[in-house]
Design a protein around this motif. Sequence first.
Motif, short mmCIF file in Angstrom:
data_model
loop_
_atom_site.label_atom_id
_atom_site.label_comp_id
_atom_site.label_asym_id
_atom_site.label_seq_id
_atom_site.Cartn_x
_atom_site.Cartn_y
_atom_site.Cartn_z
N PHE A 19 -1.64 -53.29 -4.74
CA PHE A 19 -3.01 -52.83 -4.63
C PHE A 19 -3.64 -52.74 -6.02
O PHE A 19 -3.02 -52.25 -6.95
N ASP A 20 -4.86 -53.18 -6.13
CA ASP A 20 -5.61 -53.06 -7.37
C ASP A 20 -5.96 -51.58 -7.58
O ASP A 20 -6.58 -50.97 -6.69
N PRO A 21 -5.56 -50.99 -8.71
CA PRO A 21 -5.85 -49.57 -8.94
C PRO A 21 -7.33 -49.22 -8.81
O PRO A 21 -7.68 -48.15 -8.32
N ALA A 22 -8.21 -50.12 -9.20
CA ALA A 22 -9.65 -49.86 -9.07
C ALA A 22 -10.05 -49.79 -7.59
O ALA A 22 -10.88 -48.95 -7.20
N ASP A 23 -9.46 -50.66 -6.76
CA ASP A 23 -9.75 -50.62 -5.33
C ASP A 23 -9.24 -49.33 -4.69
O ASP A 23 -9.89 -48.74 -3.84
N VAL A 24 -8.05 -48.91 -5.11
CA VAL A 24 -7.47 -47.67 -4.59
C VAL A 24 -8.36 -46.49 -4.98
O VAL A 24 -8.66 -45.63 -4.14
N GLN A 25 -8.82 -46.45 -6.22
CA GLN A 25 -9.69 -45.36 -6.67
C GLN A 25 -11.01 -45.37 -5.90
O GLN A 25 -11.51 -44.32 -5.49
N ALA A 26 -11.56 -46.55 -5.67
CA ALA A 26 -12.82 -46.65 -4.93
C ALA A 26 -12.63 -46.14 -3.49
O ALA A 26 -13.50 -45.44 -2.96
N ALA A 27 -11.51 -46.48 -2.88
CA ALA A 27 -11.22 -46.00 -1.52
C ALA A 27 -11.07 -44.48 -1.51
O ALA A 27 -11.62 -43.80 -0.62
N CYS A 28 -10.35 -43.94 -2.48
CA CYS A 28 -10.19 -42.48 -2.57
C CYS A 28 -11.54 -41.79 -2.76
O CYS A 28 -11.80 -40.77 -2.10
N ASP A 29 -12.38 -42.34 -3.62
CA ASP A 29 -13.70 -41.77 -3.86
C ASP A 29 -14.54 -41.81 -2.58
O ASP A 29 -15.23 -40.84 -2.24
N PHE A 30 -14.49 -42.95 -1.87
CA PHE A 30 -15.24 -43.08 -0.63
C PHE A 30 -14.80 -42.03 0.39
O PHE A 30 -15.63 -41.34 0.98
N TYR A 31 -13.48 -41.93 0.61
CA TYR A 31 -12.98 -40.99 1.61
C TYR A 31 -13.25 -39.54 1.21
O TYR A 31 -13.52 -38.70 2.07
N GLU A 32 -13.21 -39.23 -0.08
CA GLU A 32 -13.52 -37.88 -0.53
C GLU A 32 -14.98 -37.53 -0.20
O GLU A 32 -15.28 -36.46 0.33
N GLN A 33 -15.89 -38.46 -0.50
CA GLN A 33 -17.31 -38.23 -0.23
C GLN A 33 -17.57 -38.15 1.27
O GLN A 33 -18.32 -37.28 1.73
N LEU A 34 -16.97 -39.05 2.04
CA LEU A 34 -17.15 -39.03 3.50
C LEU A 34 -16.62 -37.73 4.08
O LEU A 34 -17.26 -37.13 4.94
N GLY A 35 -15.48 -37.28 3.60
CA GLY A 35 -14.91 -36.02 4.08
C GLY A 35 -15.83 -34.84 3.81
O GLY A 35 -16.02 -33.97 4.68
N LYS A 36 -16.41 -34.79 2.62
CA LYS A 36 -17.36 -33.72 2.29
C LYS A 36 -18.57 -33.77 3.22
O LYS A 36 -19.03 -32.74 3.73
N GLU A 37 -19.09 -34.98 3.42
CA GLU A 37 -20.28 -35.14 4.27
C GLU A 37 -20.00 -34.70 5.70
O GLU A 37 -20.80 -33.98 6.31
N LEU A 38 -18.85 -35.13 6.25
CA LEU A 38 -18.53 -34.80 7.64
C LEU A 38 -18.17 -33.33 7.81
O LEU A 38 -18.40 -32.74 8.87
N THR A 39 -17.61 -32.71 6.77
CA THR A 39 -17.35 -31.27 6.81
C THR A 39 -18.67 -30.51 6.85
O THR A 39 -18.85 -29.59 7.65
N GLU A 40 -19.61 -30.92 6.00
CA GLU A 40 -20.93 -30.26 5.95
C GLU A 40 -21.69 -30.42 7.27
O GLU A 40 -22.39 -29.50 7.70
N SER A 41 -21.54 -31.58 7.93
CA SER A 41 -22.25 -31.81 9.19
C SER A 41 -21.53 -31.18 10.38
O SER A 41 -22.07 -31.16 11.48
N GLY A 42 -20.30 -30.69 10.16
CA GLY A 42 -19.53 -30.08 11.25
C GLY A 42 -18.80 -31.09 12.11
O GLY A 42 -18.23 -30.73 13.14
N GLU A 43 -18.79 -32.36 11.70
CA GLU A 43 -18.15 -33.40 12.51
C GLU A 43 -16.68 -33.61 12.15
O GLU A 43 -15.94 -34.22 12.90
#
Length: 122
Positions: A19-43
């Motif tokens: 795995f390309d480390p940059a791709d892994v970091q981008a995926a981690c960043d995406f999932y972190e942001q999505l998790g925050k958003e879905l937690t805030e929305s209650g989903e």
Amino acid sequence: MKFIMLAYTNAESWAKGDFDPADVQAACDFYEQLGKELTESGEFVTTAGLGDPTHTRTIRKTDSGPVASDGPYAEVKEVLVSFAILDCESLDRALEIGARVTAAIGDTVEIRPVMDGDAGEV
């Protein structure tokens, strides 16, 4: 209504672990942001990555009793790598979230309703 979001990735790439480390970091960043958003929305309910599929065992009923065997399938092109439980107003909303994962990460995503025991859900 609750939905399970199953994410699948390419089995060959997963097995190689190349795995390309940059791709892994981008995926981690995406999932972190999505998790925050879905937690805030209650989903958001829960999520987890899954272990290497070579450690998977499947238990099937046989005439001599339950038997555990290696792996989920004899040959696979995709492997299940993570799941999330979402609590969304509608299937359309769950599909919207799943489409964001596919667009950002490239994994195949399956959305399936989670039964909560109400009669008539089947």
